[in-house]
Design a protein around this motif. Structure first.
Motif, PDB file in Angstrom:
ATOM      1  N   ARG A 202      52.112  17.116   0.825  1.00 24.99           N
ATOM      2  CA  ARG A 202      52.238  15.969   1.628  1.00 24.99           C
ATOM      3  C   ARG A 202      53.836  16.012   2.151  1.00 24.99           C
ATOM      4  NH1 ARG A 202      47.808  15.086   0.727  1.00 24.99           N
ATOM      5  NH2 ARG A 202      46.482  13.697  -0.171  1.00 24.99           N
ATOM      6  N   GLY A 203      53.717  15.523   3.343  1.00 26.32           N
ATOM      7  CA  GLY A 203      55.232  15.444   3.886  1.00 26.32           C
ATOM      8  C   GLY A 203      55.804  16.748   4.328  1.00 26.32           C
TER       9      GLY A 203
ATOM     10  N   ALA B  19      52.894  12.256  10.541  1.00 26.78           N
ATOM     11  CA  ALA B  19      53.480  11.146   9.827  1.00 26.78           C
ATOM     12  C   ALA B  19      52.375  10.625   8.895  1.00 26.78           C
ATOM     13  CB  ALA B  19      53.605  10.080  10.854  1.00 26.78           C
ATOM     14  N   GLU B  20      52.631   9.970   7.870  1.00 30.67           N
ATOM     15  CA  GLU B  20      51.787   9.243   6.802  1.00 30.67           C
ATOM     16  C   GLU B  20      52.226   7.697   6.850  1.00 30.67           C
ATOM     17  OE1 GLU B  20      52.923  11.262   3.162  1.00 30.67           O
ATOM     18  OE2 GLU B  20      52.050  13.247   3.722  1.00 30.67           O
TER      19      GLU B  20
ATOM     20  N   LEU C 290      56.475   4.240   7.877  1.00 27.55           N
ATOM     21  CA  LEU C 290      55.744   5.211   8.486  1.00 27.55           C
ATOM     22  C   LEU C 290      56.830   6.494   8.070  1.00 27.55           C
ATOM     23  CD1 LEU C 290      53.440   6.347  10.815  1.00 27.55           C
ATOM     24  CD2 LEU C 290      55.448   6.459  12.215  1.00 27.55           C
ATOM     25  N   SER C 291      56.354   7.376   7.282  1.00 31.71           N
ATOM     26  CA  SER C 291      57.254   8.455   6.938  1.00 31.71           C
ATOM     27  C   SER C 291      56.818   9.711   7.728  1.00 31.71           C
ATOM     28  CB  SER C 291      57.128   8.811   5.489  1.00 31.71           C
ATOM     29  OG  SER C 291      57.827  10.063   5.211  1.00 31.71           O
ATOM     30  N   TYR C 292      57.757  10.346   8.581  1.00 34.05           N
ATOM     31  CA  TYR C 292      57.197  11.232   9.532  1.00 34.05           C
ATOM     32  C   TYR C 292      58.322  12.610   9.402  1.00 34.05           C
ATOM     33  CZ  TYR C 292      61.134   9.688  12.506  1.00 34.05           C
ATOM     34  OH  TYR C 292      62.637   9.562  12.805  1.00 34.05           O
ATOM     35  N   VAL C 293      57.604  13.587   9.860  1.00 33.21           N
ATOM     36  CA  VAL C 293      58.375  14.722  10.146  1.00 33.21           C
ATOM     37  C   VAL C 293      58.075  15.355  11.745  1.00 33.21           C
ATOM     38  CG1 VAL C 293      58.553  17.293   9.537  1.00 33.21           C
ATOM     39  CG2 VAL C 293      58.074  15.654   7.867  1.00 33.21           C
ATOM     40  N   ASN C 294      59.091  15.439  12.319  1.00 34.77           N
ATOM     41  CA  ASN C 294      59.030  15.996  13.678  1.00 34.77           C
ATOM     42  C   ASN C 294      59.289  17.552  14.028  1.00 34.77           C
ATOM     43  OD1 ASN C 294      58.680  16.301  16.621  1.00 34.77           O
ATOM     44  ND2 ASN C 294      59.833  14.479  17.115  1.00 34.77           N
ATOM     45  N   ALA C 295      58.406  18.385  13.953  1.00 36.49           N
ATOM     46  CA  ALA C 295      58.614  19.670  14.199  1.00 36.49           C
ATOM     47  C   ALA C 295      58.918  20.238  15.658  1.00 36.49           C
ATOM     48  CB  ALA C 295      57.698  20.600  13.326  1.00 36.49           C
TER      49      ALA C 295
END
Length: 411
Positions: free
Chosen positions: A250-251, A277-278, A286-291
């Motif tokens: 996750r995440g 995002a989750e 909203l928990s997000y990672v922006n790669a």
């Protein structure tokens, strides 16, 4: 039977010529390099050419091409007809089938050029049979011969192009079948998506994956490049991410694992941007990672300054092994909307090379925030295309709208 004998004689001459030509043609590995320019030109046009290859082109390729264009033509009613009726009618029907596969403008050029060549050959053969059977070509005759040879070559190339186009259409159907285009409505979450590939297939990616426990993964990505290579990498991206999520990652950990996998399996000149995002349907968190992806917009239903960007939290995928990623959180309140997009939107250009840009996109979103999800997506797409005018967008365009719908009023 003199006409058939003459044609048999011409075919024998051609076979003799092809045999002598194949003896002069040598494989590329056996031909030394020469600095002389004209020797290099000769090598270009004779390398790997054989008599058998020429015969296959005029015999096998010709028959395959006729069968290809005639496969959708019904010729069953002509089986019992004499050859002088069967051949012209079959030729006419195949001609119409070929024209049907072309664009309107090219269809017009095709309809004008082919009859000219056919009538030109008919007149030449009649003149040859009635007046002079000597093998001598005047300038108009050479022009007719050259045009006919070029038309033959173009028809062969057209068959190959249409075959490839058919394969690409199948690939497009498969690609679109992998992506969740159907509107999503569940537990107060509304998601809509829109994609416009620059070519038949594209390298943009979006996804919606239920994780269980009221959590949903929302993804949008962009593979560098477009067309079939990018589409294949897009499928790799989707399959790899879904496998990692199924395995329990996750995440940031899932994105880091995905980066390691892509670094090991995609070409060095490719990279992938990804927003992952989750979303918690109960709390709106909203928990997000922006790669390295374009910053999505969070739009509030009002205009009280709650709009925000979700900036990158790490570098693009497939560039550097061992990269770590940071997760950030934002809460979508009732009526808030998340708008995700790829760079095909902001980098679309007008005929003067001016980009649509993030500022125009932000202004459009702010002034049309009251629109429903699907209307907003189509509105952005139409605004970008109107900005480009006659300049065709050169990159894939993908949009995704994620809204936290207001709770229903008690009855």
């Amino acid at each position: 039977m003199p006409l058939r004998a003459d044609f048999a004689d011409l075919r024998q001459r051609f076979d003799d010529f092809a045999g002598r030509f194949s003896e002069r043609a040598r494989p590329a590995a056996a031909r030394p390099r020469h600095p002389d320019y004209w020797t290099s030109v000769q090598d270009l046009f004779t390398r790997d050419v054989t008599g058998q290859g020429l015969r296959d082109m005029f015999a096998g390729d010709s028959q395959d091409t006729v069968r290809y264009f005639a496969r959708a033509v019904d010729l069953s009613d002509l089986e019992s007809a004499p050859w002088y009726r069967r051949w012209p009618v079959a030729g006419w029907r195949v001609f119409l089938e070929m024209a049907f596969r072309l664009s309107p403008a090219r269809r017009l050029l095709f309809a004008a050029s082919v009859p000219l060549i056919v009538f030109g050959w008919a007149g030449y053969v009649l003149h040859w049979m009635i007046h002079d059977r000597s093998i001598f070509f005047s300038a108009p005759d050479l022009l007719l011969l050259g045009a006919s040879a070029l038309l033959f070559l173009l028809v062969l190339e057209l068959r190959d192009k249409l075959t490839l186009k058919s394969d690409l259409e199948i690939a497009r159907q498969i690609q679109f079948g992998l992506l969740p285009f159907e509107p999503y409505r569940r537990d107060g979450l509304a998601v809509d998506a829109l994609m416009r590939p620059a070519n038949t297939v594209g390298g943009d990616y979006f996804d919606l994956i239920e994780l269980g426990g009221g959590r949903v993964a929302i993804c949008i990505g962009d593979v560098a490049g477009k067309g079939m290579p990018a589409a294949l990498l897009m499928a790799l991206l989707q399959g790899s991410l879904r496998t990692l999520l199924t395995a329990g990652f996750r995440g940031p950990e899932a994105v880091a694992k995905l980066n390691e996998h892509l670094c090991a399996n995609i070409p060095a000149n490719r990279l992938v941007t990804l927003f992952y995002a989750e979303y918690d349907t109960a709390t709106g968190e909203l928990s997000y990672v922006n790669a390295g992806h374009n910053p999505p917009f969070v739009l509030a239903p009002d205009v009280y300054g709650r709009d925000q960007h979700l900036d990158p939290t790490g570098m693009a995928l497939g560039v550097l092994p061992g990269t770590t990623y940071e997760a950030r959180q934002v809460t979508l309140l009732s009526g808030d909307r998340l708008l995700l997009y790829t760079d095909g939107i902001t980098e679309a250009e007008d005929p003067h090379g001016v980009e649509y840009g993030e500022t125009r996109l932000r202004i459009y979103l702010e002034t049309h925030r009251a629109l429903a999800n699907d209307a907003l997506l189509y509105g952005v797409r139409d605004d970008v295309l109107a900005f480009c005018r006659q300049s065709r967008p050169r990159d894939d365009m993908t949009l995704m709208a994620v809204a936290r719908e207001p709770a229903p009023l008690p009855s």
